[in-house]
Design a protein around this motif. Structure first.
Motif, PDB file in Angstrom:
ATOM      1  N   SER A 106      39.756  33.512  34.416  1.00 47.22           N
ATOM      2  CA  SER A 106      39.186  34.426  33.831  1.00 47.22           C
ATOM      3  C   SER A 106      39.427  35.519  34.238  1.00 47.22           C
ATOM      4  O   SER A 106      39.488  35.829  36.267  1.00 47.22           O
ATOM      5  CB  SER A 106      37.387  34.326  34.023  1.00 47.22           C
ATOM      6  OG  SER A 106      36.834  32.977  32.959  1.00 47.22           O
ATOM      7  N   ARG A 107      39.788  36.877  33.898  1.00 47.79           N
ATOM      8  CA  ARG A 107      40.265  37.787  34.432  1.00 47.79           C
ATOM      9  C   ARG A 107      38.665  38.858  34.786  1.00 47.79           C
ATOM     10  O   ARG A 107      39.247  39.612  35.915  1.00 47.79           O
ATOM     11  CB  ARG A 107      40.435  38.635  33.163  1.00 47.79           C
ATOM     12  CG  ARG A 107      42.528  38.429  33.348  1.00 47.79           C
ATOM     13  CD  ARG A 107      42.944  39.321  31.848  1.00 47.79           C
ATOM     14  NE  ARG A 107      43.788  38.355  31.129  1.00 47.79           N
ATOM     15  CZ  ARG A 107      43.546  37.167  30.103  1.00 47.79           C
ATOM     16  NH1 ARG A 107      42.411  37.916  29.017  1.00 47.79           N
ATOM     17  NH2 ARG A 107      44.518  36.872  29.567  1.00 47.79           N
ATOM     18  N   ARG A 108      37.969  38.774  34.673  1.00 48.75           N
ATOM     19  CA  ARG A 108      36.918  39.173  35.140  1.00 48.75           C
ATOM     20  C   ARG A 108      35.522  38.182  35.271  1.00 48.75           C
ATOM     21  O   ARG A 108      35.266  37.520  34.412  1.00 48.75           O
ATOM     22  CB  ARG A 108      36.078  40.491  33.937  1.00 48.75           C
ATOM     23  CG  ARG A 108      36.943  41.686  33.712  1.00 48.75           C
ATOM     24  CD  ARG A 108      36.770  42.275  35.220  1.00 48.75           C
ATOM     25  NE  ARG A 108      38.084  43.387  34.273  1.00 48.75           N
ATOM     26  CZ  ARG A 108      39.706  43.272  34.651  1.00 48.75           C
ATOM     27  NH1 ARG A 108      40.337  42.558  34.857  1.00 48.75           N
ATOM     28  NH2 ARG A 108      40.118  44.638  34.399  1.00 48.75           N
ATOM     29  N   LEU A 109      34.161  38.882  35.655  1.00 50.54           N
ATOM     30  CA  LEU A 109      33.675  38.099  36.254  1.00 50.54           C
ATOM     31  C   LEU A 109      32.281  39.201  36.067  1.00 50.54           C
ATOM     32  O   LEU A 109      32.238  40.341  36.177  1.00 50.54           O
ATOM     33  CB  LEU A 109      33.437  37.900  37.596  1.00 50.54           C
ATOM     34  CG  LEU A 109      32.145  36.481  38.422  1.00 50.54           C
ATOM     35  CD1 LEU A 109      32.559  35.631  37.379  1.00 50.54           C
ATOM     36  CD2 LEU A 109      32.754  36.524  40.169  1.00 50.54           C
ATOM     37  N   ILE A 110      31.438  38.224  35.215  1.00 49.85           N
ATOM     38  CA  ILE A 110      30.407  39.017  34.806  1.00 49.85           C
ATOM     39  C   ILE A 110      29.687  38.913  35.500  1.00 49.85           C
ATOM     40  O   ILE A 110      28.398  37.534  35.089  1.00 49.85           O
ATOM     41  CB  ILE A 110      30.139  39.640  33.435  1.00 49.85           C
ATOM     42  CG1 ILE A 110      31.318  40.558  32.157  1.00 49.85           C
ATOM     43  CG2 ILE A 110      28.570  40.469  32.904  1.00 49.85           C
ATOM     44  CD1 ILE A 110      31.348  40.489  30.759  1.00 49.85           C
ATOM     45  N   THR A 118      39.669  38.283  40.996  1.00 47.40           N
ATOM     46  CA  THR A 118      39.222  38.661  40.180  1.00 47.40           C
ATOM     47  C   THR A 118      37.747  40.508  39.792  1.00 47.40           C
ATOM     48  O   THR A 118      37.190  40.031  41.011  1.00 47.40           O
ATOM     49  CB  THR A 118      37.737  37.519  39.661  1.00 47.40           C
ATOM     50  OG1 THR A 118      38.464  36.340  40.152  1.00 47.40           O
ATOM     51  CG2 THR A 118      37.311  38.115  37.789  1.00 47.40           C
ATOM     52  N   LYS A 119      38.018  40.844  39.152  1.00 48.93           N
ATOM     53  CA  LYS A 119      37.498  42.136  39.151  1.00 48.93           C
ATOM     54  C   LYS A 119      35.540  41.545  38.770  1.00 48.93           C
ATOM     55  O   LYS A 119      35.904  40.994  37.925  1.00 48.93           O
ATOM     56  CB  LYS A 119      37.617  43.258  38.391  1.00 48.93           C
ATOM     57  CG  LYS A 119      38.589  43.838  39.077  1.00 48.93           C
ATOM     58  CD  LYS A 119      39.050  45.087  38.111  1.00 48.93           C
ATOM     59  CE  LYS A 119      38.480  46.178  38.413  1.00 48.93           C
ATOM     60  NZ  LYS A 119      38.966  47.144  37.280  1.00 48.93           N
ATOM     61  N   VAL A 120      34.570  42.316  39.604  1.00 48.30           N
ATOM     62  CA  VAL A 120      33.368  41.797  39.216  1.00 48.30           C
ATOM     63  C   VAL A 120      32.718  42.942  38.404  1.00 48.30           C
ATOM     64  O   VAL A 120      33.343  43.937  39.288  1.00 48.30           O
ATOM     65  CB  VAL A 120      33.012  41.363  40.853  1.00 48.30           C
ATOM     66  CG1 VAL A 120      30.645  41.479  40.202  1.00 48.30           C
ATOM     67  CG2 VAL A 120      33.205  40.711  41.319  1.00 48.30           C
ATOM     68  N   ILE A 121      31.629  43.040  37.181  1.00 47.52           N
ATOM     69  CA  ILE A 121      31.588  43.473  36.946  1.00 47.52           C
ATOM     70  C   ILE A 121      29.750  42.955  36.634  1.00 47.52           C
ATOM     71  O   ILE A 121      29.555  41.589  36.689  1.00 47.52           O
ATOM     72  CB  ILE A 121      31.167  43.430  35.215  1.00 47.52           C
ATOM     73  CG1 ILE A 121      33.177  44.028  35.172  1.00 47.52           C
ATOM     74  CG2 ILE A 121      30.664  44.789  34.464  1.00 47.52           C
ATOM     75  CD1 ILE A 121      33.326  43.832  33.530  1.00 47.52           C
ATOM     76  N   LEU A 122      29.064  44.219  37.295  1.00 52.54           N
ATOM     77  CA  LEU A 122      27.582  43.580  37.894  1.00 52.54           C
ATOM     78  C   LEU A 122      26.424  44.604  36.746  1.00 52.54           C
ATOM     79  O   LEU A 122      26.768  45.673  36.364  1.00 52.54           O
ATOM     80  CB  LEU A 122      26.886  44.301  39.069  1.00 52.54           C
ATOM     81  CG  LEU A 122      28.037  43.456  40.373  1.00 52.54           C
ATOM     82  CD1 LEU A 122      27.234  44.296  41.544  1.00 52.54           C
ATOM     83  CD2 LEU A 122      27.650  41.963  40.100  1.00 52.54           C
TER      84      LEU A 122
END
Length: 162
Positions: A66-70, A100-104
């Motif tokens: 996965s490219r991002r983590l939500i 991985t970039k994280v989106i909170l």
């Protein structure tokens, strides 16, 4: 880049009444907006990890693909004493391997972040959270609302099929 998913979604997995909205959000609203309207591919535990698969290694593989983590922040996720395995692996990949970039997504008012694990507090300090303010609306938001625009801003660029 060898990635299959645009984002891996981490959310509290319990069966209390308060979790019902979060599960509805994860299984209905997010796929409708991010997959159907915006063209992203999400990996959602319970939908994209199959019965009989070794959950731990399946989670690890999906997060790496996965490219991002939500991560959906809720009081329930914070107050949970045993942190979910997927959250540990994901935060390790995001912070240690810088993979991985994280989106909170702050799904309800958390107030103080003091109870959060240190790695989440670090990410909040670095980039903040995107606050969901519309849980009381009857219709899920349009993909052009401020919330979804902020989410899309942090997502990878979608590859339009020509």
């Amino acid at each position: 880049d060898g990635k299959i998913y645009d984002a891996y979604v981490i959310y509290p997995k319990t069966h209390t009444n308060e979790a019902n909205f979060v599960e509805y959000f994860v299984y209905q609203i997010m796929p409708d907006i991010l997959e159907n309207k915006c063209g992203y591919k999400l990996c959602i535990y319970g939908r994209d990890i199959y019965p009989g698969e070794d959950a731990a290694s399946a989670i690890e593989k999906r997060i790496q693909k996965s490219r991002r983590l939500i991560i959906l922040l809720t009081r329930q996720l914070i107050n949970c004493k045993g942190h979910a395995y997927d959250q540990h692996i994901a935060l390790y990949n995001a912070l240690i391997q810088n993979d991985t970039k994280v989106i909170l997504l702050e799904m309800e008012t958390i107030g103080t972040y003091g109870k959060l694990q240190e790695s989440l507090r670090f990410i909040i300090k670095q980039q903040g959270t995107i606050k969901w303010k519309e849980q009381h609306t009857v219709h899920p938001q349009s993909s052009n609302s401020r919330f979804w625009k902020q989410v899309r801003y942090h997502m990878p660029l979608t590859r339009k099929s020509s």
